[in-house]
Design an enzyme around this catalytic site. Sequence first.
Site, PDB file in Angstrom:
ATOM      1  N   ASP A 382     -27.315 -26.323   5.419  1.00  0.00           N
ATOM      2  CA  ASP A 382     -28.011 -26.048   4.163  1.00  0.00           C
ATOM      3  C   ASP A 382     -27.540 -24.685   3.658  1.00  0.00           C
ATOM      4  O   ASP A 382     -26.941 -23.907   4.408  1.00  0.00           O
ATOM      5  CB  ASP A 382     -29.526 -26.043   4.429  1.00  0.00           C
ATOM      6  CG  ASP A 382     -30.324 -25.733   3.182  1.00  0.00           C
ATOM      7  OD1 ASP A 382     -29.949 -26.205   2.103  1.00  0.00           O
ATOM      8  OD2 ASP A 382     -31.311 -25.002   3.302  1.00  0.00           O
ATOM      9  N   LYS A 383     -27.785 -24.387   2.385  1.00  0.00           N
ATOM     10  CA  LYS A 383     -27.380 -23.079   1.871  1.00  0.00           C
ATOM     11  C   LYS A 383     -28.567 -22.124   1.789  1.00  0.00           C
ATOM     12  O   LYS A 383     -28.600 -21.088   2.448  1.00  0.00           O
ATOM     13  CB  LYS A 383     -26.736 -23.212   0.480  1.00  0.00           C
ATOM     14  CG  LYS A 383     -26.236 -21.862  -0.057  1.00  0.00           C
ATOM     15  CD  LYS A 383     -25.786 -21.963  -1.490  1.00  0.00           C
ATOM     16  CE  LYS A 383     -26.946 -21.958  -2.461  1.00  0.00           C
ATOM     17  NZ  LYS A 383     -27.670 -20.666  -2.521  1.00  0.00           N
TER      18      LYS A 383
END
Length: 1154
Positions: A382-383
């Site tokens: 995920d960012k």
Amino acid sequence: MGSLLSACRINVEKKKVEEERHLRANDREYNLSFMYANNAIKTSKYNVFTFLPLNLFEQFQRLANAYFVFLLILQLIPQISSLSWFTTVVPLLLVLSITLAKDLSDDITRHKNDKHVNNRKVEVLINGDEKWMNVQVGDIVKLENNEFVTADLLLLSSSEPLNLIYIETAELDGTLIKYTISILYISGEVRCEPPNNRLDKFTGTLTVRGETFALDNERILLRGCTLRNTEWCFGLVVFGGPDTKLMQNSGKSIFKRTSIDHLMNFLVMFIFGFLAFLCAILSIGNGIWEYQEGNSFITFLPRADGANASLSAFLTFWSYVIILNTVVPISLYVSVEILRLGNSYFIDWDCKMYHVKSNTPAQARTTTLNEELGQIKYIFSDKTGTLTQNIMTFNRCSINGKSYGKSSKGFTVSMIKKIDFSWNSLADSKFCFHDHKLVEAVKSGSPEVRAFFRLLALCHTVMAEEKTEGELFYQAQSPDEGALVTAARNFGFVFRSRTPETISLVEMGVPTTYELLAVLDFNNVRKRMSVIVRNPEGKLTLYCKGADTIIFERLHPLSSKLMEVTTEHLNEYAGEGLRTLALAYKDLDEDKFEEWKERHHEASTSLEDREAKLDAIYEEIEKDLLLLGASAVEDKLQDGVPQTIEQLAKADIKIWVLTGDKQETAENIGYSCNMLREEMKEIFIVASNTAEEVREELVNARKKMSPESGDEPPIEKSRFLGKKSQVVEDEKVNGEYGLVINGHSLAFALQKDMQLELLRTACMCQAVICCRVTPLQKAQVVELVKKHKKAVTLAIGDGANDVSMIKTAHIGVGISGQEGMQAVLSSDFSFAQFRYLQRLLLVHGRWSYLRMCKFLRYFFYKNFTFTFVHFWYAFFCGFSAQTVYDEWFITLYNLIYAALPVIGLSLFDQDVNDRWSFQYPQLYAPGQLNQYFSKMAFARILLHSCYSSLILFFVPWAAMCDTVRDDGKDIADYQSFALLAQTCLLIVVSVQLGLDTYYWTAVSQFFLWGSLSVYFAVTFTMYSNGMYLIFTSSFPFIGTARNSLNQPNIWLTIFLTTILCILPVVAKRFLFIQLKPTINDKVAPRKVPRRRISTRRSGYAFSHARGYGDLVTSGRFLRIPVKTRSALFPHTDTPVADSTPQTYRTIYEGAQSP
């Protein structure tokens, strides 16, 4: 009796599936008629009567344990048994006892926890104080501040003036403070959904005095939460005990098995077949021997009636099954669990993965996957909150086509004067903004600017807490909302408070109250949120904010020109790595709104497909919007992210980022964290709107990377144990490439007819970024790679939207960040910062994999060598199933003599230390290729064991044949030979272990020398006169040890046997290091001499440097230089951080690096 029946899988009466729950407040008699579960919980597996039978039943489902019970039965048959019963019973009992003790300890702990929870007290409205276990569905309970929530409750009222409460949901989805709006009724009937495990969903209705109210998740307080900052509250029990969402979510999770587990299962099956093959050979030999030579012994070994060569061969087969049983590793599984547990503790205890600021240590939440950390090929990340800090600051905005805020490129923040918000007494002193034009626009009364900030102050779910006059504290469910509401506050539109029906603002110093008519909440599918409010003048307005692609689809044609300008601004913001939202509004007609409100109420009170009906209602009103502008907030990268990604890339680990952000934002972050690099040959962008265009772009990208790749993917098909597998093989690519694909294109690419094309193209790239993806798409991408690539996958995230991805991957890692704990609770490993991932993989993962492979190689070697000596001995004892060793040696070999040394090796061994692991990330590659333990490695172990067993049998046999003692007495008896053979065996396997050990510790030394000492001590004790006199039949080797081990020729034989067994191993390693060195050989630590520092003063000026004449003439400038980089972690982050800079060197496979 009920538990006994349930244990035997017998149901007296099958319970009817609950389709809808119906209950009345304070009416126990009515509610008990439905036979709902009470509030008692049970997490324990056993009771006093079921523990022993059930646990043994579970253990005997393991093939190795069941096999040894079968052996024990064979040993009870006199015609077959050639070994005493204790040779099988003692090892089996030890293995079973260890597992029994572990399971008993775990279940006692569960019983204590259950008893503690069930006996907690809570105040019930009709009965006073009750134990939790006695609370029933429909009871109204009173909770006080800091108390745990008893069951799943429908909130009725609270001590707060506006009937709001604050809860801490740490046991469910995080440590965030949430709010719930209470309902002011203490009677009525509730109809709701049946028990389920959806934490984010609840559907029901409350009927009071003929009026029906919709119930959703915001009105429910879940068991596992804690009441905070609220003096008291009342709640109606909806679900109790096993029906609560907490218990519904505590069911069995997906059991993950490592690739080594699957390989071990295959090898154990092979070993069974191999054992049968050996026994068949020996039984045939017995039949032949009995037929040719057996008659010569009938005189003093008469045969039983009816016995012949065929019957003797049949019985001999089963006798050798007993004797050669050590080839089947009974203690293998227990030993593996011990090793995994130990390596898990090393992760928990690692101070260099401890985050000081949040007081968060690393945690191995499972003990079964450690070695797979050393085999990762693909990382899915995920960012937001994973690569970034998830701490938002309002940086820029676009209002009515004009951009405000300064770009962060080309200057530092200190170069720009900070705005003074002293004119606003309610401003947040921590808020920073640097564009004075926006303040001037607000003060000048610009209607568009004021509408922009009014929207930010109204369209949210933030709670405001004002403990002292003017000091506001916002509690937001997401950092984005908190940043936007704080921005509106500082620019004069202060969100002050809210009730279920109103929102109070202070607009440019003027208190204003808006009537809140509806909240159209955000979710991952809608990607937008709206509120409908009535201002003090009676005007109805819908305010909406959300993803630009979603908002732009719903704009009125009048906003088309403004949309073009705003899109340019959005692209500019996204290029700077900012998170963007589009903002729009719509004035509503009173009559149309009343009509819509009725249909909204009807949909919100529906018990079937409520979400779908509400989405359709929301779509009706969220259209023809007028664009106001866009906001941009900054989410900075975490410390050490670029260096970590660079390190992982050098270890040939491919990283895919799956994010919900805009394409431009994701691209910018990709460059910032070194995923996308300028030196890449090309970065492909897939952003088409049709399936055909997406396919075309993927094919074109693949052809550019590998022109010779065919249209059909290179697929390797295999079948094992009836299970088909279809693996897409890796294709050669010249250079490094990147791929960026948006969510719309990804939806097409994940279709069944195109997913292999996506997989081929993406796997050719070093880095992949997927933008605007949903949680479901994240899981689909991970599943695609997991299913069709022969590689180990890891998913890492910090929020609830990452849970499906984390559960799908081979290994899930949770980051305890700003979005709660759902990701951590669903993960296999957890820590506080992304940068710790490199230590988890490159150090702990690689060590765990190396140790496990060494353990398995050595374990199989010592067992096969032990067993093959029996095989060779059979040719010298007429295939009579006589053992070559003493029975007590057979019993204790795997339990004591050879057990602890290999555990010491497998817990503490290191080929290089942690600093060298960072300096040479290429050391990680062998794990990805399964080089340390595979079917081929197992075959080499078989050959090595066969050679060692030949030496261990024939050298002592030749040395003792026709040999006499110093005093002329005969020494060539069976007992002396058995003692010599087993002593040679134990010393050889101990020396082999010493050769396999890279890293000696005091524990390793103690285990090795201690085991040898114990062997000689036990041998002299068991072969003593005293033991023979006490237990004559059990200890027949009287005096053998003292008569044999005092002879020089015996010790010379032991020395010669050891040399002959070890010499080929040493020679092979020497030749391979010289001719075909592995990557470990190339980077083996060499002591670098310290450079002497001269104390002589220099006669040159300080700015003068030595010339380059020597360098040019020597030719050293032609060599590749060593690149030096700064430390991976800031020194100030943790007191235990290593202050030594990290050095990276390129490793060459073909030749020794310079």
